[in-house]
Design an enzyme around this catalytic site. Structure first.
Site, PDB file in Angstrom:
ATOM      1  N   GLU A  27      11.158  -5.526  -7.872  1.00 54.47           N
ATOM      2  CA  GLU A  27      11.976  -4.495  -7.211  1.00 54.47           C
ATOM      3  C   GLU A  27      12.693  -5.061  -5.984  1.00 54.47           C
ATOM      4  O   GLU A  27      12.408  -6.178  -5.530  1.00 54.47           O
ATOM      5  CB  GLU A  27      11.101  -3.313  -6.792  1.00 54.47           C
ATOM      6  CG  GLU A  27      10.008  -3.724  -5.831  1.00 54.47           C
ATOM      7  CD  GLU A  27       9.857  -2.766  -4.668  1.00 54.47           C
ATOM      8  OE1 GLU A  27      10.885  -2.268  -4.165  1.00 54.47           O
ATOM      9  OE2 GLU A  27       8.722  -2.547  -4.250  1.00 54.47           O
ATOM     10  N   LYS A 159       0.638   2.854  -1.348  1.00 58.37           N
ATOM     11  CA  LYS A 159       0.737   2.527   0.076  1.00 58.37           C
ATOM     12  C   LYS A 159      -0.225   3.402   0.889  1.00 58.37           C
ATOM     13  O   LYS A 159      -0.320   4.600   0.669  1.00 58.37           O
ATOM     14  CB  LYS A 159       2.180   2.681   0.549  1.00 58.37           C
ATOM     15  CG  LYS A 159       3.016   1.465   0.119  1.00 58.37           C
ATOM     16  CD  LYS A 159       4.385   1.458   0.719  1.00 58.37           C
ATOM     17  CE  LYS A 159       5.307   2.360  -0.041  1.00 58.37           C
ATOM     18  NZ  LYS A 159       5.829   1.782  -1.274  1.00 58.37           N
TER      19      LYS A 159
END
Ligand code: PSU
Ligand code: MN
Length: 309
Positions: A27, A159
């Site tokens: 990404e 995250k």
């Protein structure tokens, strides 16, 4: 011309697709929004290098001038990493990037959509997005992509800035299995521990590939998530991270930061509050994930070849 035909593939990636060589999608929001300069460019190069060292072809995916690029050459990587107005491109933003001829880093979800069009099956990131803590209904489009695109996605968990229990519940709701790579615990990005369970603990690439194939053979169209804990040397204990994350989240709320801007704000603020320690953990886990993804991509190709033989 179909959308898939309009994608611009780097020659090396095009050849790897034709020759059925292992490929790892990477990404680029992490470059445009997740990391500061110059660490972002260095990291992009290092991730590609790590993938090559493990015998696979890297394909960093991004929008340049409104064209979706599957694989960037070094000057394109440099351009993206130094771009000031780059968009953060999730699936919602594809049409914006295309019609405005914009440059943009693709998120996990955006990159997975690109992988779907090019039949890239393995993808590496740092940490996936998920259910945010403070703002209700801020649920990352990453989860939606994981629910609908059958790929193997390697991350270091979600995250840590997120509501991790809620994120895991949501993954289950969407039928996305979470493989702990050599761990029973869902890793928490900067930390190896979270106190939360994974669906299954597997410690090698062949078993991960067999697992993914069993998942897809059962008629499921969702991704398989591989959660690879941050390397020990760069891990930060959860007890050390948690007060810092709380503080950054509170600041975000006070400043009314929300939507697409929230994750980049939190990552940067946490890096400041830890004097760069969290950023070093982030770089380390990204590289570690690129390496594992390359091993999994190789195991997947080997298993496809056995099936064809
Ligand atoms: N992993 C990192 N750093 C990042 C990201 C992942 O180590 O910046 C990016 C990914 O592109 C992911 C995005 O899709 O953060 C999540 O953004 P949001 O929470 O707005 O969906
Ligand atoms: Mn969001």
């Amino acid at each position: 011309m179909s959308f898939a035909d309009s994608l611009i593939k780097l020659k090396e990636v095009e050849q790897a697709i034709h020759q059925l060589l292992p490929i790892v999608g990477l990404e680029s929001t992490v470059l445009t929004h997740g990391l500061p300069r110059p660490q972002n460019l260095q990291l992009a190069r290092d991730m590609e290098h790590a993938v090559r060292e493990e015998g696979a072809t890297p394909a960093t995916i991004a929008f340049l001038d409104g064209r979706l690029k599957i694989g960037l050459n070094d000057s394109e990587l440099e351009r993206l990493a130094s771009e000031n107005g780059a968009y953060k491109v999730g699936p919602r933003d594809f049409a914006t990037a295309i019609t405005r001829k914009a440059n943009g880093g693709t998120t996990v979800a955006g990159t997975m959509l690109a992988c779907k069009h090019t039949n890239i099956k393995v993808f590496a990131t740092g940490g996936i997005g998920g259910v945010h803590r403070e703002s209700s209904f801020d649920i990352s489009a990453d989860l939606q992509a994981l629910a609908t695109i059958p790929m193997i996605v390697v991350c270091a968990g979600a995250k840590a800035i997120l509501d991790l229990p809620a994120t895991l519940e949501y993954l289950e709701t969407l039928s996305i299995p979470v493989i702990g790579y050599g761990t029973d615990e869902f890793p928490a990005f900067y930390s190896r521990e979270s106190g939360l369970d994974v669906s299954v603990n597997l410690d090698n690439s062949q078993d991960i590939v067999e697992f993914a194939k069993a998942h897809w053979n059962a008629g499921l169209g969702s991704a398989v998530l591989v959660a690879n804990p941050v390397p020990l040397a760069d891990a930060i204990p959860k007890s050390e991270m948690e007060p810092i994350i709380e503080r950054a989240s509170k600041e975000a709320k006070e400043k009314h930061i929300h939507g697409q801007a929230l994750t980049p704000f939190l990552l940067q603020r946490i890096s400041e509050l830890t004097n760069g320690k969290s950023m070093r953990a982030n770089l380390s886990l990204l590289l570690n994930n690129a390496r594992l993804a390359a091993q999994i991509a190789s195991a997947l190709r080997a298993s496809e070849k056995r099936r064809l033989a």
